[in-house]
Each structure stands twice: as C-alpha cells, then as structure tokens.
Design an enzyme around this catalytic site. Sequence first.
Site, PDB file in Angstrom:
ATOM      1  N   TYR A   1      31.123  34.129  58.364  1.00  0.00           N
ATOM      2  CA  TYR A   1      32.258  34.206  57.441  1.00  0.00           C
ATOM      3  C   TYR A   1      33.530  33.710  58.133  1.00  0.00           C
ATOM      4  CZ  TYR A   1      29.253  37.337  54.655  1.00  0.00           C
ATOM      5  OH  TYR A   1      28.220  37.891  53.933  1.00  0.00           O
TER       6      TYR A   1
ATOM      7  N   HIS B   1      20.424  37.228  58.503  1.00  0.00           N
ATOM      8  CA  HIS B   1      21.154  36.797  57.307  1.00  0.00           C
ATOM      9  C   HIS B   1      20.276  35.988  56.350  1.00  0.00           C
ATOM     10  CE1 HIS B   1      25.543  35.666  56.038  1.00  0.00           C
ATOM     11  NE2 HIS B   1      24.829  36.108  55.036  1.00  0.00           N
TER      12      HIS B   1
ATOM     13  N   SER C   1      27.316  40.711  45.947  1.00  0.00           N
ATOM     14  CA  SER C   1      27.751  40.108  44.674  1.00  0.00           C
ATOM     15  C   SER C   1      27.351  40.968  43.475  1.00  0.00           C
ATOM     16  CB  SER C   1      27.184  38.692  44.530  1.00  0.00           C
ATOM     17  OG  SER C   1      27.710  37.838  45.516  1.00  0.00           O
ATOM     18  N   PRO C   2      27.629  42.282  43.517  1.00  0.00           N
ATOM     19  CA  PRO C   2      27.229  43.147  42.402  1.00  0.00           C
ATOM     20  C   PRO C   2      27.999  42.883  41.118  1.00  0.00           C
ATOM     21  CG  PRO C   2      28.611  44.366  43.929  1.00  0.00           C
ATOM     22  CD  PRO C   2      28.315  43.040  44.584  1.00  0.00           C
TER      23      PRO C   2
ATOM     24  N   GLY D   1      28.710  39.632  40.349  1.00  0.00           N
ATOM     25  CA  GLY D   1      28.460  38.209  40.105  1.00  0.00           C
ATOM     26  C   GLY D   1      29.526  37.287  40.654  1.00  0.00           C
ATOM     27  N   ARG D   2      29.976  37.542  41.900  1.00  0.00           N
ATOM     28  CA  ARG D   2      31.033  36.738  42.514  1.00  0.00           C
ATOM     29  C   ARG D   2      32.296  36.724  41.651  1.00  0.00           C
ATOM     30  NH1 ARG D   2      26.261  34.286  43.763  1.00  0.00           N
ATOM     31  NH2 ARG D   2      25.851  34.170  45.987  1.00  0.00           N
ATOM     32  N   GLY D   3      32.594  37.863  41.063  1.00  0.00           N
ATOM     33  CA  GLY D   3      33.797  38.005  40.259  1.00  0.00           C
ATOM     34  C   GLY D   3      33.624  37.665  38.801  1.00  0.00           C
TER      35      GLY D   3
END
Length: 340
Positions: free
Chosen positions: A60, A128, A207-208, A210-212
């Site tokens: 990251y 990862h 991503s719970p 959905g990436r926003g």
Amino acid sequence: MTLRSITLGTGQHQLETSALGYGAMSLAGAYGAISEADSLELLDHVARREVTFLDTANIYGDGESERVLGTFLKHRREEFVLATKVGIEKGAGVGKRRARGDAAYIKDQIDQSLRRLGTDHVDLYYLHRVDPETPIEESVGALGELVTAGKVRAIGLSEATGDEIARGHAVHPITAVQSEWSIFARDVEAHVLPTCARLGIGFVPYSPVGRGLLTDSFDAKALPAEDIRQNFPWFMPENLPQNASLLEQVRAVAARLDLPTAGLALAWLYQQASALGVQISPIPGTRTAAHWDELQHGVDVALPGEALAELDALAGQVSGDRSFDPRWVSGGREGLLPRS
C-alpha cells in the site's frame, strides 16, 4: 459506540480483536489524497470508537501505509491487533503486479515491514496473494517459521481458494482468511467460507461496502480519473450504470430501516456470517470520521427477513467481475466468476 470483541481462529494461534477493523489502504492515497496529519487524526477517531484491529500491507503506497501506522502506534502499540501482508511484488500498477510467495521473499519482506511499522512483531501476517509458481505449502511454511522466530503471532491467507486454505492449514494453523465479501460480491460463500467454518478459521472481509459503492456518498458521475476504482470492472463505463441502479435499491432498503447504506451493508455481513458459522471482523477503509461512524452504525443491527431477501437477490444482477483479473482472486480460480 460500544464495539464488541470477536475471536479469529482457534487454539494457541487465536486472536481476540474488535468486531470491526480499519483497513488502512486509504492512508496511502488509493481513493484520493490524505495528509499524514489527517491520517493520524482519523486513526485516533477510529481508536476512540474502540476499534483495536488495524490492517495494512507492504504494497500500500509502497510502504507508506505501514509508515503512517508506525507513527500512530509509536506510543500505543500494545493497544492494537496489527495485521500486514506480503506476497504482491511491486510493479507498474494495478493489474501489472505479480504474486510472489517464495520463502526467501517472505522472510525478507517481514523485516522491512517491521521497520516501517516501528515494532518487533505483527499480530497477523497474511500471504496477500497465492503465488501460482510456489506451492502454498512452501508459503505457509515460511510464514510459520516467522511465528517460531517471534516476528509474527499468527498467520493468514488472502484470496485463497477453499482447497488452498485447507492445504495451508495442514502445514500451520491459519488464524484468518481475508477476501472480498459484500452484498455485491458473494463468491466466497461457495467454498471459502465453508472451509473456514469447518476448520475454525476467522474471516476478514475487505471491501465490505464495495470500494465505496455501497454508501450514501458514492456518485457515479464524480469518480476521479486517478481513482484506483477506474481499474475495476464494476466501475467501468459499460458496467457502472447497472451497478448504480442496484445501489439505489440498496439505498431504498437502508432508508426504510433508517440506516446509513454503509451501515446496512455491514449489518448484512454480520448476519450472513452468523448463518454460515464464521467469526468476522470486516476492515472497511475511509478517509473521514463521518463515514467511519456510518459504517460502525451497522455492527449490531438485526435486519428483518424481508430486507435480507431483497438484498440477497442483488448479487446475481451485478455487472462485471469484482476483479480486473479473475485469476487474482479465489472465486476466479474456483470458476465462480464466469462473466469475464
């Protein structure tokens, strides 16, 4: 906002942590710029909300997320369960990196991560991505050696298939599996989650929301050109209109229940996990305190059956795969992402 605790894994390698964790990829600018001062202020806000689980990765921002977390943790390391990852080699950007899980690479990267994080150990160290050129047994064996060396308390896998999880667990106990899971992304329910339930492995959904996408603030017409989401099929021009229309259905359910849409998405996850017999600690990421509080609002909400039924029908209508490359995620290698 009182936050309950959960246990990931079983036996001597289990970890007790908060039922909601913070995913720190956002601190490296993946969804837009954020200053270090604002990052530290946000982390302090999350900590005041009783979150004790912090998740990052060496990739990251090429280590920037780990470095910022190290600054935050300088005088409070023992307050948190700290997770980081190894296994994606730096390349030319999203879709142009490769998985690497050989023992030499894993053992080299942990020392670099520990230096950036300013600690002598991490609580949870994930592979990862599964390296197609390295047997999972070798990768997990190397992670297990780091446990013996005291650099890692417990190990995990990210985006591993059900078969890979079982094979890895036979080499060294796996404490947690991290993969994408949300109202819109449900392939892990076929093989991954049943394997975790059978083996007593915790699950950490990334991503719970959905990436926003599954939020009240998402605007399909205002996605910046530099936003990392431009690389993902859900957000591409040919798919986004359909997915935005599904989002409106989710928002309507949330409005009827007087919930933020992000909170509804998390409430759905906790109920689904309970039905499947797995302990979860989702790790959403955000750059604002207000968005965090919307997320945390859904931790202990019970959704009525009609709302669950309405939400359950949506995943099959999503346009596009959840990954730019199906082979990069468990569902693709299990043949569950047929639309690519």
